[in-house]
Write a protein that holds these residues in place. Structure first.
Motif, PDB file in Angstrom:
ATOM      1  N   MET A  54       0.836  -1.202   0.000  1.00 61.74           N
ATOM      2  CA  MET A  54       0.000   0.000   0.000  1.00 61.74           C
ATOM      3  C   MET A  54       0.868   1.248   0.000  1.00 61.74           C
ATOM      4  O   MET A  54       1.757   1.385   0.845  1.00 61.74           O
ATOM      5  N   PHE A  55       0.616   2.164  -0.925  1.00 66.47           N
ATOM      6  CA  PHE A  55       1.428   3.364  -1.089  1.00 66.47           C
ATOM      7  C   PHE A  55       1.070   4.395  -0.011  1.00 66.47           C
ATOM      8  O   PHE A  55       0.261   5.290  -0.230  1.00 66.47           O
ATOM      9  N   ASN A  56       1.703   4.240   1.139  1.00 66.94           N
ATOM     10  CA  ASN A  56       1.471   5.147   2.257  1.00 66.94           C
ATOM     11  C   ASN A  56       2.604   6.162   2.322  1.00 66.94           C
ATOM     12  O   ASN A  56       3.771   5.792   2.445  1.00 66.94           O
ATOM     13  N   MET A  57       2.272   7.449   2.251  1.00 64.38           N
ATOM     14  CA  MET A  57       3.286   8.493   2.337  1.00 64.38           C
ATOM     15  C   MET A  57       3.038   9.356   3.577  1.00 64.38           C
ATOM     16  O   MET A  57       3.376  10.533   3.612  1.00 64.38           O
ATOM     17  N   GLY A  58       2.489   8.752   4.625  1.00 61.58           N
ATOM     18  CA  GLY A  58       2.194   9.527   5.817  1.00 61.58           C
ATOM     19  C   GLY A  58       2.698   8.895   7.098  1.00 61.58           C
ATOM     20  O   GLY A  58       2.137   9.121   8.172  1.00 61.58           O
ATOM     21  N   GLN A  59       3.776   8.101   7.000  1.00 63.19           N
ATOM     22  CA  GLN A  59       4.239   7.387   8.185  1.00 63.19           C
ATOM     23  C   GLN A  59       4.763   8.327   9.267  1.00 63.19           C
ATOM     24  O   GLN A  59       4.732   7.987  10.453  1.00 63.19           O
ATOM     25  N   ALA A  60       5.223   9.510   8.879  1.00 61.41           N
ATOM     26  CA  ALA A  60       5.686  10.483   9.874  1.00 61.41           C
ATOM     27  C   ALA A  60       4.541  10.909  10.802  1.00 61.41           C
ATOM     28  O   ALA A  60       4.788  11.367  11.917  1.00 61.41           O
ATOM     29  N   LEU A  61       3.296  10.757  10.341  1.00 59.67           N
ATOM     30  CA  LEU A  61       2.137  11.046  11.196  1.00 59.67           C
ATOM     31  C   LEU A  61       2.163  10.176  12.447  1.00 59.67           C
ATOM     32  O   LEU A  61       2.061  10.677  13.578  1.00 59.67           O
ATOM     33  N   ILE A 120      -0.429  16.075   6.727  1.00 55.82           N
ATOM     34  CA  ILE A 120      -0.545  17.536   6.768  1.00 55.82           C
ATOM     35  C   ILE A 120      -1.496  17.972   7.879  1.00 55.82           C
ATOM     36  O   ILE A 120      -1.224  18.934   8.602  1.00 55.82           O
ATOM     37  N   VAL A 121      -2.604  17.251   8.038  1.00 56.03           N
ATOM     38  CA  VAL A 121      -3.565  17.577   9.094  1.00 56.03           C
ATOM     39  C   VAL A 121      -2.901  17.467  10.466  1.00 56.03           C
ATOM     40  O   VAL A 121      -3.079  18.329  11.340  1.00 56.03           O
ATOM     41  N   PHE A 122      -2.124  16.411  10.675  1.00 58.44           N
ATOM     42  CA  PHE A 122      -1.441  16.221  11.954  1.00 58.44           C
ATOM     43  C   PHE A 122      -0.506  17.394  12.260  1.00 58.44           C
ATOM     44  O   PHE A 122      -0.494  17.913  13.390  1.00 58.44           O
ATOM     45  N   ILE A 123       0.276  17.813  11.259  1.00 58.62           N
ATOM     46  CA  ILE A 123       1.204  18.923  11.467  1.00 58.62           C
ATOM     47  C   ILE A 123       0.443  20.194  11.826  1.00 58.62           C
ATOM     48  O   ILE A 123       0.855  20.958  12.720  1.00 58.62           O
ATOM     49  N   GLN A 124      -0.680  20.432  11.169  1.00 59.42           N
ATOM     50  CA  GLN A 124      -1.473  21.629  11.466  1.00 59.42           C
ATOM     51  C   GLN A 124      -2.039  21.578  12.887  1.00 59.42           C
ATOM     52  O   GLN A 124      -2.101  22.597  13.579  1.00 59.42           O
ATOM     53  N   VAL A 125      -2.438  20.391  13.318  1.00 57.55           N
ATOM     54  CA  VAL A 125      -2.998  20.246  14.662  1.00 57.55           C
ATOM     55  C   VAL A 125      -1.952  20.585  15.722  1.00 57.55           C
ATOM     56  O   VAL A 125      -2.215  21.363  16.654  1.00 57.55           O
ATOM     57  N   VAL A 126      -0.739  20.025  15.599  1.00 59.16           N
ATOM     58  CA  VAL A 126       0.275  20.275  16.626  1.00 59.16           C
ATOM     59  C   VAL A 126       0.825  21.692  16.541  1.00 59.16           C
ATOM     60  O   VAL A 126       1.191  22.292  17.557  1.00 59.16           O
ATOM     61  N   GLN A 127       0.889  22.262  15.335  1.00 57.89           N
ATOM     62  CA  GLN A 127       1.371  23.634  15.194  1.00 57.89           C
ATOM     63  C   GLN A 127       0.403  24.642  15.811  1.00 57.89           C
ATOM     64  O   GLN A 127       0.817  25.699  16.292  1.00 57.89           O
ATOM     65  N   ASN A 128      -0.884  24.323  15.789  1.00 55.75           N
ATOM     66  CA  ASN A 128      -1.889  25.222  16.350  1.00 55.75           C
ATOM     67  C   ASN A 128      -2.129  24.978  17.838  1.00 55.75           C
ATOM     68  O   ASN A 128      -3.074  25.529  18.409  1.00 55.75           O
ATOM     69  N   ASP A 129      -1.266  24.161  18.444  1.00 51.93           N
ATOM     70  CA  ASP A 129      -1.280  23.954  19.890  1.00 51.93           C
ATOM     71  C   ASP A 129      -2.654  23.491  20.383  1.00 51.93           C
ATOM     72  O   ASP A 129      -3.288  24.127  21.235  1.00 51.93           O
ATOM     73  N   LEU A 130      -3.089  22.370  19.841  1.00 54.26           N
ATOM     74  CA  LEU A 130      -4.400  21.823  20.208  1.00 54.26           C
ATOM     75  C   LEU A 130      -4.484  21.566  21.709  1.00 54.26           C
ATOM     76  O   LEU A 130      -3.644  20.872  22.294  1.00 54.26           O
TER      77      LEU A 130
END
Length: 320
Positions: A54-61, A120-130
């Motif tokens: 499976m072509f997963n390009m989000g493992q850093a999440l 990308i969603v994960f990065i936005q969540v942590v950057q916005n100090d959830l």
């Protein structure tokens, strides 16, 4: 050849890694620790990309999720870093199941794009100090470190050996998974999804299983990454990191020796040639192109067996 590597190569590798700190200064010990952590993440990526195809390009999440879970539990709730490891495995694994559910029916570049979106969603969540606990763009600093017996006065050395223990456990899991019925099902799924479904393999369940296991292992690696640097920040888990892990599996090949070689080529070699900053990425990129032309399945690919004709005739997947 692969059996000889398993019998002699793996023990020699760990003996070498155990003695490595005696040969390295602090900078290269940090590189060695990151090599170990990235190897764990790449092995987790191999379950999804290499084994299940499976072509997963989000493992850093999942890698970042594990790191942030450990950091939050340690910084805000006072948990010892070692005690956060189960949470850093279980929570990303659960999210792996939740996120995989709607997208596992996708194939190729469609799955690729969806996995990028989650990252990308994960990065936005942590950057916005959830919830006021992720620290925003600055991240979380001043984390406690895992105190291994005998390494109380050398946290950097302790971080290396703690990560090495985690890599050893990951090796055991990967080795046993490859020998199991589930592992063979993932291999058949990669080779021919239609044929796999025809012999009774529940392709959806095994795809979600691959995401869950891969996410859990990557989350564990996140804990040891946070432990190494005593800090976490969003840029450490961005899309480029996912590209790195994806490239490691493609260049190295879907096998444990291939993954280790891939991490060495993709991470350690650029560090070795850091003094040649002007040309190192040019040479590095050229080497990758040549490798892919000569060895399209990676430097050290695993041999994937096709579904036995007997199973196709019987229409049943039942291997002891």
């Amino acid at each position: 050849m692969m059996k000889k590597i398993e019998q002699f190569g793996y023990p020699l590798f760990f003996l070498l890694m155990l003695s490595l700190p005696a040969l390295l200064d602090s900078r290269w010990l940090a590189v060695a620790t990151t090599f170990v952590v990235f190897s764990i993440v790449a092995l987790s990526m191999d379950i999804i990309l290499g084994k299940a195809g499976m072509f997963n390009m989000g493992q850093a999440l999942f890698f970042g999720m594990g790191a942030y879970i450990s950091a939050i539990l340690n910084a805000h709730f006072g948990w010892p870093m070692l005690a956060t490891v189960p949470a850093a495995i279980i929570i990303p694994a659960i999210f792996g199941v939740i996120l995989a559910g709607p997208i596992v029916h996708l194939r190729g570049d469609y799955l690729l794009v969806a996995s990028i979106g989650f990252n990308i969603v994960f990065i936005q969540v942590v950057q916005n100090d959830l919830g006021g606990v992720t620290g925003g763009p600055n991240g979380i600093f001043g984390l406690d470190m895992i105190n291994l017996p005998g390494f109380m006065d050398s946290p950097q050395l302790g971080a290396f050996y703690a990560a090495l223990i985690a890599l050893f456990l990951t090796f055991l899991l990967m080795y046993n998974l490859a020998k199991s019925k589930a592992g063979r099902a993932l291999h058949y799924l990669r080779e021919d999804e239609l044929a796999a479904s025809c012999v009774g393999i529940n392709t959806r369940v095994y795809k979600i299983f691959a995401f869950a296991v891969g996410a859990g292992i990557a989350g564990m690696a996140g804990t040891f990454y946070a432990n190494q640097y005593s800090a976490v920040s969003p840029e450490a888990f961005n899309f480029l990191q996912s590209v790195l892990f994806f490239s490691i599996v493609i260049v190295g090949g879907s096998s444990i020796p291939g993954i280790l070689l891939g991490v060495f080529v993709m991470f350690v070699l650029p560090e070795i040639f850091r003094d040649f900053a002007t040309w190192r990425y040019f040479i590095f990129g050229l080497a990758m192109i040549v490798t892919m032309i000569i060895r399209p399945r990676g430097i050290c690919p695993a041999k994937f067996g096709k579904i036995p004709k007997r199973l196709i005739k019987e229409g049943s997947y039942d291997i002891e």
